[in-house]
Design a protein around this motif. Structure first.
Motif, short mmCIF file in Angstrom:
data_model
loop_
_atom_site.label_atom_id
_atom_site.label_comp_id
_atom_site.label_asym_id
_atom_site.label_seq_id
_atom_site.Cartn_x
_atom_site.Cartn_y
_atom_site.Cartn_z
N ASN A 327 0.72 -1.08 0.19
CA ASN A 327 0.06 -0.21 0.12
C ASN A 327 0.79 1.13 0.13
N ASP A 328 0.30 2.40 -0.24
CA ASP A 328 1.20 3.73 -0.19
C ASP A 328 1.79 3.82 1.21
N THR A 329 1.04 3.77 2.22
CA THR A 329 1.62 3.97 3.51
C THR A 329 3.09 3.27 3.75
N GLU A 330 2.94 1.91 3.25
CA GLU A 330 4.19 1.05 3.32
C GLU A 330 5.38 1.53 2.47
N ARG A 331 4.83 2.07 1.44
CA ARG A 331 5.75 2.66 0.39
C ARG A 331 6.54 3.92 0.91
N LYS A 332 5.65 4.82 1.52
CA LYS A 332 6.44 6.15 1.74
C LYS A 332 7.25 5.96 3.03
N LEU A 333 6.85 5.17 4.09
CA LEU A 333 7.81 4.88 5.17
C LEU A 333 8.79 3.80 5.16
N THR A 334 9.04 3.19 4.16
CA THR A 334 9.74 2.20 3.75
C THR A 334 10.67 2.54 2.69
N ASP A 335 10.30 2.36 1.41
CA ASP A 335 10.71 2.73 0.06
C ASP A 335 11.38 4.29 0.06
N ASP A 336 10.43 5.15 0.34
CA ASP A 336 10.78 6.49 0.24
C ASP A 336 11.90 6.88 1.01
N ILE A 337 11.70 6.45 2.31
CA ILE A 337 12.73 6.82 3.38
C ILE A 337 14.33 6.36 2.92
N VAL A 338 14.21 5.01 2.43
CA VAL A 338 15.46 4.26 2.24
C VAL A 338 16.14 4.84 0.97
N GLY A 339 15.10 5.17 0.15
CA GLY A 339 15.68 5.84 -1.08
C GLY A 339 16.35 7.10 -1.04
N LEU A 340 15.90 8.02 0.18
CA LEU A 340 16.54 9.32 0.50
C LEU A 340 17.88 8.84 0.94
N PHE A 341 17.91 8.01 1.89
CA PHE A 341 19.36 7.54 2.33
C PHE A 341 20.16 7.05 1.53
N TYR A 342 19.69 6.41 0.11
CA TYR A 342 20.57 5.77 -0.81
C TYR A 342 21.03 6.78 -1.54
N GLY A 343 20.18 7.78 -1.92
CA GLY A 343 20.98 8.91 -2.77
C GLY A 343 21.85 9.67 -1.94
N PHE A 344 21.87 9.84 -0.86
CA PHE A 344 22.90 10.57 0.06
C PHE A 344 24.15 9.67 0.03
N ALA A 345 24.02 8.33 0.07
CA ALA A 345 24.96 7.26 0.18
C ALA A 345 25.89 7.37 -0.93
N LEU A 346 24.94 7.42 -2.29
CA LEU A 346 25.98 7.54 -3.44
C LEU A 346 26.89 8.67 -3.42
N TRP A 403 20.33 16.87 -4.74
CA TRP A 403 20.66 17.87 -3.58
C TRP A 403 22.32 17.63 -3.48
N GLY A 404 22.84 16.53 -3.57
CA GLY A 404 24.23 16.41 -3.28
C GLY A 404 24.95 16.99 -4.57
N LEU A 405 24.56 16.96 -5.78
CA LEU A 405 25.21 17.47 -7.21
C LEU A 405 24.91 18.92 -6.96
N PHE A 406 24.00 19.36 -6.53
CA PHE A 406 23.72 20.93 -6.65
C PHE A 406 24.94 21.35 -5.59
N TRP A 407 25.21 21.01 -4.73
CA TRP A 407 26.14 21.58 -3.72
C TRP A 407 27.63 21.17 -4.25
N LEU A 408 27.86 20.57 -5.47
CA LEU A 408 29.06 20.27 -6.22
C LEU A 408 29.32 21.26 -7.39
N ILE A 409 28.24 21.92 -7.86
CA ILE A 409 28.45 22.90 -8.96
C ILE A 409 29.06 24.01 -8.46
N PHE A 410 28.69 24.71 -7.30
CA PHE A 410 29.30 26.03 -7.09
C PHE A 410 30.84 25.83 -6.76
N PRO A 411 31.20 24.76 -5.95
CA PRO A 411 32.50 24.75 -5.54
C PRO A 411 33.72 24.47 -6.79
N ARG A 412 33.19 23.88 -7.91
CA ARG A 412 33.75 23.58 -9.08
C ARG A 412 33.80 24.92 -10.05
#
Length: 461
Positions: A327-346, A403-412
């Motif tokens: 269901n949508d609740t399980e997707r938001k509280l599991t997949d979306d949270i882990v997806g946010l963490f995964y993008g940061f980890a990359l 979000w991470g790539l945005f903060w990579l643009i200005f220093p370069r």
């Protein structure tokens, strides 16, 4: 009944005129009846029998047999006439006989036209059903006799109306009985959330003196003091500006919510939680190790812990693809949270590897550093795009990476270590990942809406 009533009311004047015409014609054809006294006197003279009056004719006679068309039987049945032939019916009255009035004649002509139209429609329907049968029989008679042959023709047309999701459908089978390992898993995930909270508190400077060890968040600890300024974004090509760590508290809040969601009865022994809970708990605990390595300047430990977090979350996302949320609740509280963490980890792995290699002074003669940075950026973007386009489209992976790539643009562009190509690659990579993810989400939603409305899936509104 409504049509019959309408026809009866619309043709009342024609019937009235027809009755008048028949009465006038009957009065002209029947001889004058003798008086009652004369008839009685004539009956006594002729033996007591009264003369029989002539029968009255109220309807026109049918045409002779040689003038009738062969299939026309003048009955209630509708004969079958070939579709390519047109039958012209002769008049319903004989030539010597006087024709009916114009109003009655028009009514008879209209009736004949309706009869011919009905005959031609029946013939066309019969020819269509015999010569070119359709595989999908409707509720009527056309094609109804071909329902048993529908499977032979369904492959070409039925595929246009059959929606096959490009991901695994959620399992509706009951969950297994909870075991002690399920309880241990929930405790482990909760401990991981506690470790993430402690690491966030450390990043805000709640442990130790702020003068000797300034906080990473809010006090620019990574700018100069912590790790020699290597993670400030000013010394390595793929290290973002230190402000990108402000995503850390948002990830911590998400892990706390996910840990609480694990304790719901419906999530005690679900297969997707059994296979991903240990991985997510491990990644959350390693956040404390990453924070400690940032403060202590341990570059190798930072790289290894970042690689472990990325590997654990990659396997967790893969398990989510194998066991789709119900269901949508399980997707938001599991997949979306882990997806946010995964993008940061990359992004964290990319930054830690770039800082580690740059701090060691590693280089290959003849190959410039911006080329290696571009290759590493391409690998990071490709991995994020690949996993963000799984299931229904994991938008949180794309947003966290952007979000991470945005903060990579200005220093370069404005920092001490500049590279226009890396800045352009970061900007284009963030845009491409978000675009690919949104395209995936739109195509799936569009196909599901068309399938629900019974429309072909290949058409575009």
């Amino acid at each position: 009944m409504d049509e019959r009533a309408k026809n009866w009311w619309a043709n009342r004047k024609v019937r009235h005129a027809r009755r008048k015409a028949e009465a006038a014609r009957a009065a002209a054809e029947v001889p004058e009846t003798p008086a009652a006294g004369t008839s009685a006197r004539h009956a006594r003279r002729s033996g007591g029998q009264l003369p029989v009056p002539a029968p009255q004719v109220s309807l026109p006679k049918p045409p002779p047999a040689e003038q009738r068309p062969e299939p026309q039987l003048f009955t209630d049945a509708i004969p079958v006439v070939p579709a390519e032939e047109t039958t012209v019916l002769p008049p319903y009255w004989d030539e010597p006989q006087a024709p009916p009035p114009p109003a009655a004649r028009r009514e008879l002509d209209e009736q004949r036209k309706r009869t011919v139209i009905a005959q031609k429609a029946a013939a066309i329907e019969k020819a269509t059903a015999q010569d070119s049968p359709r595989p999908y029989g409707g509720s009527g008679s056309i094609g109804g006799q071909y329902r048993h042959e529908a499977a032979a023709f369904a492959d070409d047309e039925e595929d246009l109306y059959t929606y096959i999701p490009p991901y695994n459908l959620p399992s509706r089978s009951p969950d297994p009985e909870p075991t002690q390992w399920d309880l241990a898993r929930r405790i482990f995930v909760s401990l991981g959330a506690v470790a993430a909270v402690l690491s966030t508190m450390w990043m805000f400077g709640w442990f130790g003196s702020s003068e000797e060890n300034p906080a990473i968040l809010g006090q620019r600890g990574l700018q100069e003091a912590q790790a020699g300024g290597w993670y400030s974004g000013e010394q390595a090509l793929l290290s973002p500006d230190y402000n990108w760590y402000w995503l850390w508290p948002a990830i911590t809040i998400g892990l706390i919510i996910h840990a609480c969601y694990q304790w719901r009865p419906a999530q005690h022994s679900t297969p997707r939680q059994q296979r991903s809970g240990w991985l997510i708990g491990t990644a959350a605990m390693l956040m404390w190790v990453v924070t400690a390595s940032l403060y202590a300047g341990l570059f190798t430990l930072n790289l290894l812990s970042s690689l472990a977090i990325a590997a654990a979350l990659t396997e967790a996302v893969r398990q989510f693809n194998l066991y789709t949320a119900r269901n949508d609740t399980e997707r938001k509280l599991t997949d979306d949270i882990v997806g946010l963490f995964y993008g940061f980890a990359l992004v964290q792995v990319m930054s830690a590897l770039s800082v580690w290699l740059t701090q060691l002074g590693w280089h290959i003669p003849g190959i410039p550093a911006p080329l290696w940075a571009t290759i590493g950026l391409l690998i990071c973007v490709w991995t994020a795009a690949f996993y963000s386009m799984t299931e229904r489209g994991r938008i949180t992976i794309a947003l966290s990476l952007a979000w991470g790539l945005f903060w990579l643009i200005f220093p370069r562009i404005l920092g001490e270590v500049t590279s226009v190509w890396v800045a352009l690659g970061a900007a284009m990579g963030a845009f491409i990942v978000i675009l690919c993810t949104q395209s995936r989400r739109y195509r799936i939603n569009h196909a599901e809406r068309r399938a629900a409305m019974g429309r072909p899936l290949e058409d575009i509104i």
